[in-house]
Design a protein around this motif. Structure first.
Motif, short mmCIF file in Angstrom:
data_model
loop_
_atom_site.label_atom_id
_atom_site.label_comp_id
_atom_site.label_asym_id
_atom_site.label_seq_id
_atom_site.Cartn_x
_atom_site.Cartn_y
_atom_site.Cartn_z
N ALA A 160 0.83 -1.21 0.00
CA ALA A 160 0.00 0.00 0.00
C ALA A 160 0.86 1.26 0.00
O ALA A 160 1.84 1.35 0.74
CB ALA A 160 -0.93 0.00 1.21
N LEU A 161 0.46 2.21 -0.83
CA LEU A 161 1.09 3.53 -0.91
C LEU A 161 0.15 4.63 -0.42
O LEU A 161 0.61 5.74 -0.11
CB LEU A 161 1.51 3.84 -2.35
N ARG A 162 -1.14 4.30 -0.32
CA ARG A 162 -2.15 5.29 0.06
C ARG A 162 -3.18 4.65 1.00
O ARG A 162 -3.37 3.43 0.97
CB ARG A 162 -2.88 5.81 -1.19
N VAL A 163 -3.83 5.48 1.78
CA VAL A 163 -4.95 5.04 2.61
C VAL A 163 -6.03 6.11 2.53
O VAL A 163 -5.74 7.31 2.67
CB VAL A 163 -4.52 4.77 4.07
N ASN A 164 -7.24 5.67 2.23
CA ASN A 164 -8.38 6.58 2.08
C ASN A 164 -8.08 7.74 1.13
O ASN A 164 -8.45 8.89 1.36
CB ASN A 164 -8.80 7.13 3.45
N GLY A 165 -7.36 7.41 0.05
CA GLY A 165 -7.07 8.38 -0.99
C GLY A 165 -5.90 9.30 -0.71
O GLY A 165 -5.57 10.15 -1.55
N GLU A 166 -5.23 9.16 0.43
CA GLU A 166 -4.11 10.03 0.79
C GLU A 166 -2.81 9.23 0.86
O GLU A 166 -2.82 8.05 1.20
CB GLU A 166 -4.36 10.70 2.15
N THR A 167 -1.70 9.91 0.54
CA THR A 167 -0.39 9.28 0.72
C THR A 167 -0.23 8.87 2.18
O THR A 167 -0.64 9.58 3.09
CB THR A 167 0.73 10.26 0.34
N LEU A 168 0.35 7.70 2.40
CA LEU A 168 0.49 7.19 3.77
C LEU A 168 1.18 8.19 4.68
O LEU A 168 2.21 8.77 4.32
CB LEU A 168 1.32 5.89 3.76
N ASP A 169 0.61 8.39 5.85
CA ASP A 169 1.30 9.14 6.90
C ASP A 169 2.50 8.34 7.37
O ASP A 169 2.53 7.11 7.26
CB ASP A 169 0.32 9.38 8.05
N ALA A 170 3.49 9.03 7.91
CA ALA A 170 4.68 8.34 8.42
C ALA A 170 4.30 7.28 9.45
O ALA A 170 4.87 6.18 9.47
CB ALA A 170 5.66 9.34 9.03
N ASP A 171 3.32 7.57 10.30
CA ASP A 171 2.92 6.61 11.33
C ASP A 171 2.17 5.42 10.77
O ASP A 171 2.02 4.39 11.45
CB ASP A 171 2.06 7.29 12.40
N HIS A 172 1.68 5.53 9.54
CA HIS A 172 1.00 4.41 8.90
C HIS A 172 1.91 3.68 7.91
O HIS A 172 1.43 2.80 7.19
CB HIS A 172 -0.27 4.88 8.19
N GLY A 173 3.20 4.03 7.91
CA GLY A 173 4.14 3.21 7.15
C GLY A 173 4.76 3.82 5.93
O GLY A 173 5.34 3.10 5.11
N PHE A 174 4.65 5.15 5.73
CA PHE A 174 5.28 5.76 4.55
C PHE A 174 6.75 5.35 4.49
O PHE A 174 7.44 5.33 5.50
CB PHE A 174 5.18 7.29 4.63
N PRO A 175 7.24 4.98 3.29
CA PRO A 175 6.63 5.15 1.96
C PRO A 175 5.72 4.00 1.51
O PRO A 175 4.95 4.18 0.57
CB PRO A 175 7.85 5.23 1.05
N ALA A 176 5.82 2.81 2.13
CA ALA A 176 5.00 1.69 1.68
C ALA A 176 4.82 0.71 2.83
O ALA A 176 5.70 0.55 3.67
CB ALA A 176 5.65 0.98 0.48
N ARG A 177 3.67 0.06 2.82
CA ARG A 177 3.39 -0.93 3.86
C ARG A 177 2.62 -2.10 3.26
O ARG A 177 2.06 -2.01 2.17
CB ARG A 177 2.56 -0.33 4.99
N ILE A 178 2.59 -3.20 4.00
CA ILE A 178 1.81 -4.37 3.60
C ILE A 178 0.40 -4.26 4.18
O ILE A 178 0.22 -3.87 5.33
CB ILE A 178 2.48 -5.66 4.10
N ILE A 179 -0.59 -4.61 3.38
CA ILE A 179 -1.95 -4.79 3.89
C ILE A 179 -2.49 -6.06 3.22
O ILE A 179 -2.42 -6.20 2.00
CB ILE A 179 -2.85 -3.56 3.61
N ALA A 180 -2.98 -6.99 4.04
CA ALA A 180 -3.44 -8.29 3.52
C ALA A 180 -4.70 -8.70 4.27
O ALA A 180 -4.94 -8.27 5.40
CB ALA A 180 -2.36 -9.35 3.70
N PRO A 181 -5.54 -9.53 3.67
CA PRO A 181 -6.78 -9.96 4.34
C PRO A 181 -6.50 -10.98 5.43
O PRO A 181 -5.56 -11.79 5.33
CB PRO A 181 -7.59 -10.58 3.19
N ASN A 182 -7.32 -10.95 6.47
CA ASN A 182 -7.31 -11.95 7.54
C ASN A 182 -5.93 -12.13 8.18
O ASN A 182 -5.47 -13.24 8.39
CB ASN A 182 -7.82 -13.31 7.02
#
Length: 370
Positions: free
Chosen positions: A331-353
């Protein structure tokens, strides 16, 4: 003869009797059973035994959100239930003589182990929801093994008390004054605890979320954060950051190059072991596409390395069924915005379950694992 506050006849309440204890025991046993089974699911998802690693399901998407929410909800409900149950039976702690035979001594020892294990399990679990660890031992491993000890002790206790439980299972003909009011009060206390804490997981209870440690809608970009960039030592991401993808055909990508790849979106929850969860719309590149570009054979697992300097989840292993799922994103974005530093900028993993601790933030490297 015993004298003082623990003398014979000192416990005069009519509610210190078997029927009340059995009713409370049923409620407490159900809460502990749900808590134990959902705790096992959480443990296996976080640290799967080798043979089970390839069998863990990536669907339903909200599976871990539901099971871990139930784990914390049932654990919190067990706190007032355990208190009421102990109040009902505590006069038996002062029986005299303390042991009438070797068998009786073993039974009382088993009860002592059961009570100690249940209280320790509930106490450590409650403080974990607050992310407060004032003890020297590792929480997760201790919580896991004490859970087995408490459950085993509960089963032994039920077996030992089976005749007494059976004799008081059905509603008795003789009414004990105050029993119904006492049980109603306990049920009301459990209901109040549940309604004022479950909103951190159950969206339609969010307006009643008064006592839970988290509100799922508060935090950067409308999502809570457990571990900030400052805590992870990743506040300043290097200008030379590249995503390294290692496999049969290794390569590197800049953030701009990642943004030029086919982009996808998925609505997925972040569900944390503390019991809170929140859904968001994530955007980025499918992990399966990145692995295919690296020449990963079908059925390949993934190892993810974070920029954070230390921590037990700096390196995360992802089984093939998650890595190949089309909903699993870098993920590079959350809710249409570039990831905040606290949410993992520049990129993070998001997976189901998946547990939140395995949704790695500040990703630096993806590595194909055969």
């Amino acid at each position: 003869m015993r004298r003082g506050p623990f003398r014979d006849g000192a416990f005069s309440s009519a509610l210190h009797e078997p029927r009340t204890a059995v009713v409370l025991g049923r409620w407490l046993g159900a809460a502990l059973l749900v808590c134990f089974l959902t705790g096992l699911i959480s443990h296996v998802l976080q640290d799967p035994p080798g043979p089970l690693s390839g069998l863990l399901p990536a669907r339903p998407v909200n599976g871990y959100r539901v099971t871990q929410g139930l784990h914390v909800i049932s654990g919190l409900a067990a706190v007032p239930l355990a208190g009421a149950k102990l109040w009902t039976v505590y006069p038996r702690l002062f029986e005299w003589p303390p042991a009438r035979s070797a068998t009786h001594a073993l039974e009382r020892l088993g009860i002592a182990v059961l009570v100690a294990a249940v209280l320790l399990e509930l106490f450590t679990g409650l403080l974990n929801t607050l992310q407060w660890y004032p003890w020297p031992f590792p929480f997760r491993q201790t919580h896991y093994w004490v859970g087995w000890l408490a459950t085993g002790g509960l089963l032994v206790h039920i077996a030992a008390k089976a005749p007494l439980i059976a004799g008081n299972w059905r509603r008795p003909q003789v009414r004990v004054p105050g029993r119904r009011a006492f049980l109603t009060s306990v049920a009301a206390a459990v209901g109040a605890v549940t309604l004022t804490t479950a909103g951190q997981t159950v969206p339609w209870l969010r307006t009643l979320n008064l006592l839970a440690p988290r509100r799922p809608d508060l935090g950067p970009q409308g999502l809570p954060v457990n571990r900030t960039a400052a805590q992870a030592g990743t506040v300043a991401v290097p200008a030379t950051w590249r995503l390294r993808v290692d496999g049969p055909r290794p390569y590197e990508l800049t953030l701009d190059e990642l943004a030029q790849l086919p982009q996808h979106e998925a609505v997925l929850p972040i569900a944390c072991v503390e019991g809170w969860s929140a859904s968001a719309r994530w955007g980025g590149v499918r992990v399966a596409d990145l692995l295919a570009r690296a020449g990963a054979p079908a059925g390949s697992a993934l190892r993810v390395t974070s920029l954070e300097t230390d921590g037990p989840y700096r390196v995360m292993e992802m089984p093939a069924q998650y890595a190949e799922d089309p909903l699993t994103l870098l993920a590079l974005r959350v809710n249409g915005e570039t990831l905040d530093a606290d949410h993992g900028f520049p990129a993070r993993i998001i997976a189901p379950n998946r547990p939140g601790v395995l949704q790695t933030k500040w990703v630096a490297r993806l590595e194909v694992v055969r």
